[in-house]
Design an enzyme around this catalytic site. Structure first.
Site, PDB file in Angstrom:
ATOM      1  N   SER A 127       0.846  -1.196   0.000  1.00 16.67           N
ATOM      2  CA  SER A 127       0.000   0.000   0.000  1.00 16.67           C
ATOM      3  C   SER A 127       0.884   1.250   0.000  1.00 16.67           C
ATOM      4  O   SER A 127       2.117   1.158   0.000  1.00 16.67           O
ATOM      5  CB  SER A 127      -0.882   0.002   1.251  1.00 16.67           C
ATOM      6  OG  SER A 127      -0.075   0.189   2.394  1.00 16.67           O
ATOM      7  N   PHE A 160       2.740   4.323   1.728  1.00 21.31           N
ATOM      8  CA  PHE A 160       3.463   4.466   3.009  1.00 21.31           C
ATOM      9  C   PHE A 160       3.976   3.131   3.556  1.00 21.31           C
ATOM     10  O   PHE A 160       4.132   2.962   4.757  1.00 21.31           O
ATOM     11  CB  PHE A 160       2.590   5.162   4.068  1.00 21.31           C
ATOM     12  CG  PHE A 160       1.915   6.397   3.561  1.00 21.31           C
ATOM     13  CD1 PHE A 160       2.656   7.545   3.305  1.00 21.31           C
ATOM     14  CD2 PHE A 160       0.554   6.410   3.306  1.00 21.31           C
ATOM     15  CE1 PHE A 160       2.046   8.686   2.815  1.00 21.31           C
ATOM     16  CE2 PHE A 160      -0.066   7.551   2.816  1.00 21.31           C
ATOM     17  CZ  PHE A 160       0.679   8.695   2.570  1.00 21.31           C
ATOM     18  N   GLU A 188       6.766   3.267  -9.128  1.00 20.97           N
ATOM     19  CA  GLU A 188       5.361   3.636  -9.401  1.00 20.97           C
ATOM     20  C   GLU A 188       4.834   2.866 -10.614  1.00 20.97           C
ATOM     21  O   GLU A 188       4.132   3.413 -11.471  1.00 20.97           O
ATOM     22  CB  GLU A 188       5.234   5.150  -9.633  1.00 20.97           C
ATOM     23  CG  GLU A 188       5.705   6.012  -8.465  1.00 20.97           C
ATOM     24  CD  GLU A 188       4.761   6.010  -7.276  1.00 20.97           C
ATOM     25  OE1 GLU A 188       3.690   5.352  -7.326  1.00 20.97           O
ATOM     26  OE2 GLU A 188       5.102   6.665  -6.261  1.00 20.97           O
ATOM     27  N   CYS A 194      -1.500   0.588  10.081  1.00 19.31           N
ATOM     28  CA  CYS A 194      -2.822   1.211  10.067  1.00 19.31           C
ATOM     29  C   CYS A 194      -2.833   2.407  11.018  1.00 19.31           C
ATOM     30  O   CYS A 194      -2.460   2.288  12.188  1.00 19.31           O
ATOM     31  CB  CYS A 194      -3.894   0.218  10.469  1.00 19.31           C
ATOM     32  SG  CYS A 194      -5.534   0.955  10.565  1.00 19.31           S
TER      33      CYS A 194
HETATM   34 ZN    ZN Z   1      -6.823  -0.782  11.432  1.00 20.09          ZN
END
Ligand code: ZN
Length: 204
Positions: free
Chosen positions: A21, A23, A93, A149
């Site tokens: 993902s 970061f 990318e 997260c």
């Molecule tokens: Zn989470």
């Protein structure tokens, strides 16, 4: 950590993919591998799609400003012309490249080139992104890196978009996206679609 395979006799090429993902440190990992190849006096070239103009036209810049010079190109087929005599190529990318990229990487690997591809595996909708799924199928080596997260501290696999805009390609940084785990990503999408749902739950 990815440890490069060693080869004996005739050197053959291969494909590595670093995905994850936003970061998650994909570019940092790409740069780490390329720098080590450079130190070993291998000829290293880096390419990125012309669309990615977030920072600089001639650098692959990661979020900690650890950068390497790169060449922006508008189509993956250009790689076949620009990589004469190159030992290792990095593609950053890669999700923004055209769907011919996997076939081009195959051809480069057949020429004996080590091809290292870094890219987002899913877009903000959670859909496999552009040429990345096919590259994952064709690559010899795959590394999936994770972010953390922002809500719960679990491993994040999603790039959650904080603004409502259905365009897939919105370049941006921390203002636009945040890393989220599966559960917090899903929760965000439900709350976006049905604002007030959280309040409903609390009152019931
Ligand atoms: Zn989470």
């Amino acid at each position: 950590m990815f440890i490069e395979p060693h080869f004996k006799g005739q050197r053959s090429g291969w494909i590595e993919v670093v995905c994850g993902s936003m970061f998650s440190g994909k570019t940092e990992e790409l740069i780490r591998r390329l720098k080590r190849a450079k130190i070993a006096n291998q000829k290293v070239e880096i390419f990125k799609p012309k669309i990615d103009t977030r920072y600089d036209d001639v650098k692959v810049v990661s979020h900690d400003s650890n950068y390497i010079l790169s060449t922006p190109i508008d189509h993956s087929s250009r790689l076949l012309e620009l990589t004469e005599g190159v030992d290792v190529i990095g593609i950053d990318e890669a999700q923004f490249f055209d769907l011919e990229l996997p076939q081009v990487c195959q051809q480069l690997a057949m020429r004996g080139i080590r091809v290292i591809v870094a890219g987002l595996d899913m877009d903000f909708k959670g859909i496999p992104f552009g040429p990345i799924p096919n590259l994952l199928a064709m690559a010899e080596y795959i590394t999936k890196v994770h972010a953390i997260c922002q809500h719960c501290g679990n491993l994040a696999v999603h790039s959650y978009r904080k603004i409502s805009d259905s365009e897939t390609v919105v370049l941006g940084e921390k203002d636009t996206y945040e890393p989220r785990c599966r559960t917090c990503y899903e929760m965000g999408n439900i709350l976006d679609l049905h604002p007030g749902k959280e309040e409903d739950k609390k009152s019931s």
